[in-house]
Motif scaffolding. Structure first.
Motif, mmCIF file in Angstrom:
data_model
loop_
_atom_site.group_PDB
_atom_site.id
_atom_site.type_symbol
_atom_site.label_atom_id
_atom_site.label_comp_id
_atom_site.label_asym_id
_atom_site.label_seq_id
_atom_site.Cartn_x
_atom_site.Cartn_y
_atom_site.Cartn_z
ATOM 1 N N GLU A 1 6.964 35.259 -3.097
ATOM 2 C CA GLU A 1 7.216 35.553 -1.688
ATOM 3 C C GLU A 1 6.105 35.004 -0.802
ATOM 4 O O GLU A 1 6.370 34.451 0.281
ATOM 5 N N ARG A 2 4.859 35.130 -1.242
ATOM 6 C CA ARG A 2 3.740 34.623 -0.445
ATOM 7 C C ARG A 2 3.776 33.100 -0.318
ATOM 8 O O ARG A 2 3.516 32.547 0.754
ATOM 9 N N VAL A 3 4.111 32.437 -1.410
ATOM 10 C CA VAL A 3 4.175 30.977 -1.361
ATOM 11 C C VAL A 3 5.293 30.520 -0.428
ATOM 12 O O VAL A 3 5.097 29.623 0.410
ATOM 13 N N VAL A 4 6.469 31.112 -0.558
ATOM 14 C CA VAL A 4 7.586 30.733 0.311
ATOM 15 C C VAL A 4 7.254 31.030 1.767
ATOM 16 O O VAL A 4 7.574 30.245 2.677
ATOM 17 N N ASP A 5 6.572 32.136 2.019
ATOM 18 C CA ASP A 5 6.162 32.462 3.387
ATOM 19 C C ASP A 5 5.202 31.398 3.921
ATOM 20 O O ASP A 5 5.347 30.926 5.063
ATOM 21 N N ASP A 6 4.227 31.000 3.122
ATOM 22 C CA ASP A 6 3.295 29.956 3.541
ATOM 23 C C ASP A 6 4.028 28.644 3.837
ATOM 24 O O ASP A 6 3.773 27.989 4.855
ATOM 25 N N LEU A 7 4.919 28.251 2.941
ATOM 26 C CA LEU A 7 5.642 26.990 3.115
ATOM 27 C C LEU A 7 6.530 27.011 4.352
ATOM 28 O O LEU A 7 6.667 26.004 5.066
ATOM 29 N N THR A 8 7.135 28.170 4.617
ATOM 30 C CA THR A 8 8.032 28.283 5.762
ATOM 31 C C THR A 8 7.253 28.313 7.074
ATOM 32 O O THR A 8 7.598 27.618 8.042
ATOM 33 N N ARG A 9 6.183 29.106 7.128
ATOM 34 C CA ARG A 9 5.411 29.231 8.367
ATOM 35 C C ARG A 9 4.780 27.911 8.800
ATOM 36 O O ARG A 9 4.595 27.654 9.991
ATOM 37 N N THR A 10 4.454 27.081 7.835
ATOM 38 C CA THR A 10 3.792 25.820 8.160
ATOM 39 C C THR A 10 4.758 24.643 8.280
ATOM 40 O O THR A 10 4.335 23.499 8.433
ATOM 41 N N GLY A 11 6.057 24.928 8.191
ATOM 42 C CA GLY A 11 7.054 23.890 8.396
ATOM 43 C C GLY A 11 7.263 22.961 7.216
ATOM 44 O O GLY A 11 7.931 21.930 7.343
ATOM 45 N N ILE A 12 6.730 23.311 6.057
ATOM 46 C CA ILE A 12 6.915 22.475 4.866
ATOM 47 C C ILE A 12 8.355 22.567 4.377
ATOM 48 O O ILE A 12 8.942 21.574 3.933
ATOM 49 N N ILE A 13 8.935 23.766 4.453
ATOM 50 C CA ILE A 13 10.349 23.967 4.116
ATOM 51 C C ILE A 13 10.992 24.790 5.219
ATOM 52 O O ILE A 13 10.304 25.509 5.963
ATOM 53 N N ALA A 14 12.314 24.671 5.317
ATOM 54 C CA ALA A 14 13.060 25.486 6.276
ATOM 55 C C ALA A 14 13.721 26.675 5.590
ATOM 56 O O ALA A 14 14.075 27.657 6.244
ATOM 57 N N GLU A 15 13.870 26.602 4.276
ATOM 58 C CA GLU A 15 14.500 27.676 3.500
ATOM 59 C C GLU A 15 14.042 27.538 2.052
ATOM 60 O O GLU A 15 13.576 26.463 1.638
ATOM 61 N N PRO A 16 14.164 28.615 1.252
ATOM 62 C CA PRO A 16 13.662 28.572 -0.122
ATOM 63 C C PRO A 16 14.244 27.450 -0.974
ATOM 64 O O PRO A 16 13.552 26.932 -1.862
ATOM 65 N N THR A 17 15.505 27.026 -0.717
ATOM 66 C CA THR A 17 16.101 25.978 -1.551
ATOM 67 C C THR A 17 15.426 24.625 -1.372
ATOM 68 O O THR A 17 15.650 23.706 -2.170
#
Length: 397
Positions: free
Chosen positions: A207-223
Motif C-alpha cells: 500500500e505504501r509503495v502504490v501510494d508513493d507511485l500514485t502521489r508522484t505521478g509514476i502510475i495512475a492506478e495499481p495496474t
C-alpha cells in the motif's frame, strides 16, 4: 493508501494469452486485429468472461478465460475463442502466431490501438513504449486471504526463472537472432514500472509503495505497476506476468498448471505453518537475466545460500514435488507437459532450429568481436513464422 483486496476462491485461475495476427503472404504483422475482434464480439462481449479483446497494438488479440478451478476448463475457453479468431483471420488472408516477439516485423509499421490509457502510456514512455512489439501470457491465481499475498509473491519469484525458461519464445528481433532465449523479458523491463517487484515485506508495504507511485505521478492506478509478479487486488489474485507468449495451446496449459500448482503448494505450506522460500532480490534479478539469456540451459540460484543448479534439473525435481498437488487440482496431464518441453525444447529453441535449418546462422547481430553484421536470409525468417503459424493452428485441434 488503503487498498482493498477482494479475496478469490483459493487457487482458482484465469489465463490471458496475447497473439499476433500476420499476413499469410508476407508473413509480416498485420494491423487487422480490430476487424477480427469485431467479427467475434457477439459471442464473447468484453463485459463478460471469457472474452477476446484488444491490446496496445492493432496486430494483437488477447484471449481472456473465465475464472476456473481447473486448468483444463480455462484452456477450453481459450481454445474456443482461438478457433473463432483464426477462422476470422483466415477468411481475410491472415494467420495467427503465438510467440514472445515477431521474427522480423518492426515496430515502426505497427498501429496503436486508440485508447486514452495507451495514449498516456506512450506519452510517458516514448521510444521504449513504441518498441513494445512483444506478447506475453499472464496467469491469475486466486488467494483467499490478504495476508498471504506478499509471502506467496516472493515464493513465486524464486521460481520465476523456471517459468521464464519454459516459456521463452522471443529469440529473434527485427530480423536477427539476439542471443537471448527471451529478448522480450529484457525489452519489457525497460518500462519505468516493469520488471522484478520491489522487495515488499507485507500488504502494508504494498500500500505504501502504490501510494508513493500514485502521489508522484509514476502510475495512475495499481495496474500500471507492471511487475513480473504482482498482487491484483481487484480480482483477489496474484498475477504471474513473466512468461513470453505461448506458441501452442498445450504450452499454455503447461504454464498455467505449473503456476497453479506452485501457488497451491505454497498455500499448503502456509496451512502447515511452514515458511515459504524467499530469495534475495539480487538473486531474483540475476535468475531472471540468466533465464532470459540461456533459457532451459540456464543455471539458477535456488536458495538464499547461493546454491546453483541447472534449471532443467531443478524443474525435474519440481515436477515430483508438485505431482500430488496436480493430482488434487486435476491438472496432472498439463503439468506433465513440462517433460515434453525439456525433451523437445521451448519455443525459442524450436524457432532457432527452423532458422538454422533454412540457412540462418552466425553470431547474433553478426560477429560481436569484429562488428561484422550478420545476414539472415528472409526465407529463413519466413520459415520460422510459418512454423509458428502451423504450430498454433495444429494445437487447436
Amino acid at each position: 493508501m488503503a487498498i482493498e483486496f477482494t479475496a478469490s476462491p483459493r487457487s482458482t485461475l484465469g489465463i490471458e494469452w496475447e497473439l499476433g495476427v500476420i499476413d499469410a503472404h508476407s508473413r509480416g504483422l498485420a494491423n487487422v486485429a480490430p476487424q477480427v475482434l469485431a467479427e467475434i464480439a457477439d459471442r464473447w462481449p468484453t463485459s463478460e468472461f471469457p472474452h477476446a479483446t484488444s491490446e496496445l497494438l492493432e496486430n494483437t488479440i488477447e484471449l481472456v478465460s473465465a475464472p476456473h478451478a481447473r486448468v483444463g476448463d480455462a484452456v477450453a475457453d481459450l481454445r474456443e475463442m482461438a478457433r473463432a479468431a483464426l477462422a476470422s483471420a483466415e477468411a481475410s488472408g491472415h494467420r495467427i502466431i503465438g510467440s514472445g516477439s515477431h521474427p522480423f516485423s518492426r515496430w515502426e509499421a505497427q498501429s496503436v490501438t486508440p485508447s486514452e490509457r495507451y495514449d498516456r502510456f506512450l506519452e510517458r514512455t516514448q521510444w521504449w513504449g513504441r518498441n513494445m512489439l512483444i506478447w506475453g501470457v499472464h496467469v491469475h491465481l486466486g488467494i483467499d486471504r490478504r495476508e498471504r499475498v506478499i509471502p506467496i509473491m516472493h515464493a513465486v519469484l524464486a521460481y520465476l526463472p523456471h517459468l521464464q525458461a519454459l516459456a521463452a519464445s522471443s529469440p529473434l528481433w527485427a530480423g536477427e537472432p539476439t542471443g537471448y532465449a527471451s529478448n522480450r523479458a529484457l525489452m519489457f523491463q525497460q518500462l519505468p514500472t516493469a520488471g522484478v517487484p520491489w522487495d515488499l515485506d507485507d500488504w502494508e508495504d504494498f500500500e505504501r509503495v502504490v501510494d508513493d507511485l500514485t502521489r508522484t505521478g509514476i502510475i495512475a492506478e495499481p495496474t500500471e505497476a507492471r511487475w513480473d509478479v504482482r498482487p491484483a487486488p481487484r480480482w483477489g489474485t496474484i498475477e504471474l506476468r513473466a512468461c513470453d507468449g505461448a506458441s501452442t495451446l498445450w504450452e499454455i496449459g503447461m504454464l498455467a498448471a505449473v503456476s497453479q500448482c506452485l501457488v497451491e503448494h505454497f498455500q499448503r505450506k502456509l496451512d502447515r505453518g511452514e515458511a515459504l522460500p524467499r530469495l534475495q532480490q539480487w538473486y531474483v534479478r540475476e535468475n531472471k537475466w540468466r533465464a532470459a539469456r540461456y533459457g532451459l540451459d540456464a543455471e539458477v540460484i535456488v536458495d538464499p545460500d547461493g546454491t546453483q543448479m541447472p534449471v532443467r534439473a531443478h524443474l525435474s525435481a519440481l515436477l515430483d514435488e508438485l505431482a500430488p498437488v496436480a493430482a488434487d487440482l486435476g491438472c496432472s496431464a498439463e503439468l506433465a507437459s513440462v517433460a515434453r518441453v525439456l525433451d523437445e525444447g521451448n519455443s525459442a529453441s524450436r524457432q532457432l532450429d527452423v532458422l538454422h535449418a533454412n540457412g540462418g546462422s552466425g553470431f547474433p547481430f553478426g560477429d560481436l568481436r569484429s562488428g561484422t553484421p550478420s545476414t539472415v536470409p528472409a526465407a529463413a525468417l519466413e520459415a520460422v513464422v510459418d512454423a509458428l503459424a502451423d504450430g498454433f493452428k495444429q494445437s487447436l485441434q
